[in-house]
Scaffold this active site. Structure first.
Site, PDB file in Angstrom:
ATOM      1  N   TYR A 147      24.902  25.684  68.879  1.00  0.00           N
ATOM      2  CA  TYR A 147      23.910  25.974  69.195  1.00  0.00           C
ATOM      3  C   TYR A 147      22.594  24.492  68.516  1.00  0.00           C
ATOM      4  CZ  TYR A 147      18.175  27.500  69.913  1.00  0.00           C
ATOM      5  OH  TYR A 147      17.005  27.234  70.124  1.00  0.00           O
ATOM      6  N   GLU A 149      24.046  22.369  65.242  1.00  0.00           N
ATOM      7  CA  GLU A 149      24.869  21.235  65.839  1.00  0.00           C
ATOM      8  C   GLU A 149      24.555  20.580  67.393  1.00  0.00           C
ATOM      9  OE1 GLU A 149      24.991  20.369  62.722  1.00  0.00           O
ATOM     10  OE2 GLU A 149      26.734  21.565  61.876  1.00  0.00           O
ATOM     11  N   LYS A 151      21.533  20.985  69.093  1.00  0.00           N
ATOM     12  CA  LYS A 151      19.986  20.872  69.042  1.00  0.00           C
ATOM     13  C   LYS A 151      20.205  19.453  67.534  1.00  0.00           C
ATOM     14  CE  LYS A 151      18.115  23.768  71.616  1.00  0.00           C
ATOM     15  NZ  LYS A 151      16.739  23.005  72.608  1.00  0.00           N
ATOM     16  N   VAL A 189      14.646  39.580  69.242  1.00  0.00           N
ATOM     17  CA  VAL A 189      14.331  41.066  68.620  1.00  0.00           C
ATOM     18  C   VAL A 189      13.009  41.733  69.015  1.00  0.00           C
ATOM     19  CG1 VAL A 189      13.174  39.470  66.412  1.00  0.00           C
ATOM     20  CG2 VAL A 189      13.929  41.512  66.200  1.00  0.00           C
ATOM     21  N   SER A 191      11.930  41.237  71.890  1.00  0.00           N
ATOM     22  CA  SER A 191      12.531  41.694  73.949  1.00  0.00           C
ATOM     23  C   SER A 191      13.414  42.915  73.339  1.00  0.00           C
ATOM     24  CB  SER A 191      13.213  41.161  74.644  1.00  0.00           C
ATOM     25  OG  SER A 191      13.937  39.843  73.846  1.00  0.00           O
ATOM     26  N   PHE A 193      13.727  44.987  70.676  1.00  0.00           N
ATOM     27  CA  PHE A 193      12.958  46.393  70.563  1.00  0.00           C
ATOM     28  C   PHE A 193      11.710  46.726  71.134  1.00  0.00           C
ATOM     29  CE2 PHE A 193      13.106  44.965  65.819  1.00  0.00           C
ATOM     30  CZ  PHE A 193      14.652  45.245  65.293  1.00  0.00           C
ATOM     31  N   ARG A 213      10.866  37.437  59.325  1.00  0.00           N
ATOM     32  CA  ARG A 213      11.012  36.658  61.046  1.00  0.00           C
ATOM     33  C   ARG A 213       9.369  35.935  60.717  1.00  0.00           C
ATOM     34  NH1 ARG A 213      15.782  36.097  59.580  1.00  0.00           N
ATOM     35  NH2 ARG A 213      17.639  36.437  61.574  1.00  0.00           N
ATOM     36  N   GLN A 278      15.676  34.549  55.824  1.00  0.00           N
ATOM     37  CA  GLN A 278      14.004  34.772  55.887  1.00  0.00           C
ATOM     38  C   GLN A 278      14.239  32.805  56.578  1.00  0.00           C
ATOM     39  OE1 GLN A 278      13.195  33.542  51.796  1.00  0.00           O
ATOM     40  NE2 GLN A 278      11.082  34.867  52.250  1.00  0.00           N
TER      41      GLN A 278
END
Ligand SMILES: NC(=O)c1ccc[n+]([C@@H]2O[C@H](COP(=O)([O-])OP(=O)(O)OC[C@H]3O[C@@H](n4cnc5c(N)ncnc54)[C@H](O)[C@@H]3O)[C@@H](O)[C@H]2O)c1
Length: 318
Positions: A147, A149, A151, A189, A191, A193, A213, A278
């Site tokens: 993904y 590389e 992009k 994350v 969706s 949660f 995030r 981060q």
């Protein structure tokens, strides 16, 4: 009002793409939505079927496409690790061959083209927050590389078409975005949660939850995307679009529990490899070029997203 623009949205049946189709149609454009339904769904666009300015085409962008359009928003690509790691070779292909095909189309029909790039091009950043001139710290051989590389290579292609063929390009680096129509099971994350909280299941946190995030609500993100497309031709980007308000993963889990009123408990699991510690956008450039900044607070965005998943889960239970 009719703008008379014919706009191609690749990945138009996906989370961001379907909201983009809504927005462009509401503005008066003609929209051609191209999708192979790998991660997108009919449900996301079924309200548009029959709209006189909307057309849906099932097509895989790794194959060439010949259509007449004025603008192209290139969003086709699975975006979550669960989906992009499912067939990593296909992921690189959709980013690279997809970009080549859409750039070739843009060149033939002299269309303006926008690439949905990603904050993943920064990898595990050693600069914080990330500005567009940071080149990134990406592992070329890891499980996320297909993904990241892919992009990165797509960005290279966009800039080479711009230099070599004078194409009008816009490269947008999207940071974590959330909202209605995200996939319920894609491991992202927000969706994750929300679904876990609505089902009253334990909320899984990878690592200790101290990694941060920034989360941008979909309406803010699309406002930035459309503004970028409208900029003068000399503006190419890359431009970061995201919400710089940082939350730890643990704080996010706690907000979701509070807003759903769930009795879910937090459980901790080992961090997957290459998970960035981060990530936070520097959006100074977007402010200057687009007069843009996010306006929707996390709690408000979460409320809309929770309402969507609540409906979705009750539909599937019915
Ligand atoms: N949502 C985010 O937080 C985020 C962050 C950074 C970048 N992006 C980028 O934005 C774009 C849209 O992401 P999303 O969150 O809406 O994901 P999504 O998975 O919901 O949408 C992607 C769409 O592309 C389609 N698609 C995949 N492969 C295709 C192919 N070969 N041919 C045609 N269609 C294909 C899928 O079926 C899906 O409808 C992606 O390019 C993604 O990399 C998203």
């Amino acid at each position: 009002m009719h703008s008379n623009k014919r706009i191609l949205v690749t990945g138009g049946a996906g989370f961001l793409g379907s909201h983009l189709c809504d927005r462009l149609l509401a503005r008066g454009d003609e929209v051609l939505c191209v999708d192979n339904f790998f991660t997108g769904s009919r449900r996301n666009i079924e309200h548009l079927i029959g709209h006189k300015r909307f057309e849906l085409m099932r097509h895989d962008v790794t194959f060439p496409l010949y259509v007449e359009v004025d603008e192209i928003y290139n969003l086709a690509c699975p975006a979550s690790p669960v989906h992009y790691q499912h067939d990593p070779v296909a992921t690189t292909k959709v980013s690279v061959h997809g970009a080549i095909n859409m750039l070739g189309l843009a060149k033939r029909v002299k269309a303006k083209i926008l690439q949905a790039s990603t904050s993943e091009v920064y990898g595990d950043p050693s600069v914080h927050p990330q500005t567009e001139d940071y080149w990134g710290n990406v592992n070329p051989i890891g499980i996320r590389s297909c993904y990241d590389e892919g992009k990165r290579c797509a960005e290279t292609l966009f800039f080479d078409y711009w230099r070599q063929h004078k194409l009008r390009i816009k490269v947008m680096r999207i940071f974590n975005t959330y909202g209605p129509r995200m996939h319920p099971n894609d491991g992202r994350v927000v969706s994750n949660f929300i679904v876990q909280a609505l089902r009253g299941e334990d909320i899984t946190i990878y690592g200790e939850g101290g990694q941060t995030r920034s989360f941008c609500y979909v309406d803010d993100l699309l406002d930035g995307m459309v503004r970028l497309m409208e900029t003068p031709d000399e503006v190419t980007g890359p431009v970061n679009i995201g919400n710089p308000n940082e939350f730890t993963i643990r704080q996010l889990a706690e907000r979701v529990i509070a807003l759903t009123g769930s009795s879910s408990k937090l459980v901790f699991q080992p961090l997957p490899s290459d998970d960035p510690r981060q990530r936070q956008p520097d959006i100074t450039l977007a402010g200057r070029l687009l007069d843009w900044k996010p306006t929707i607070e996390l709690d408000e965005g979460l409320r809309h997203t929770i309402a969507y998943f609540d409906d979705l889960l009750s539909e599937s239970a019915a």
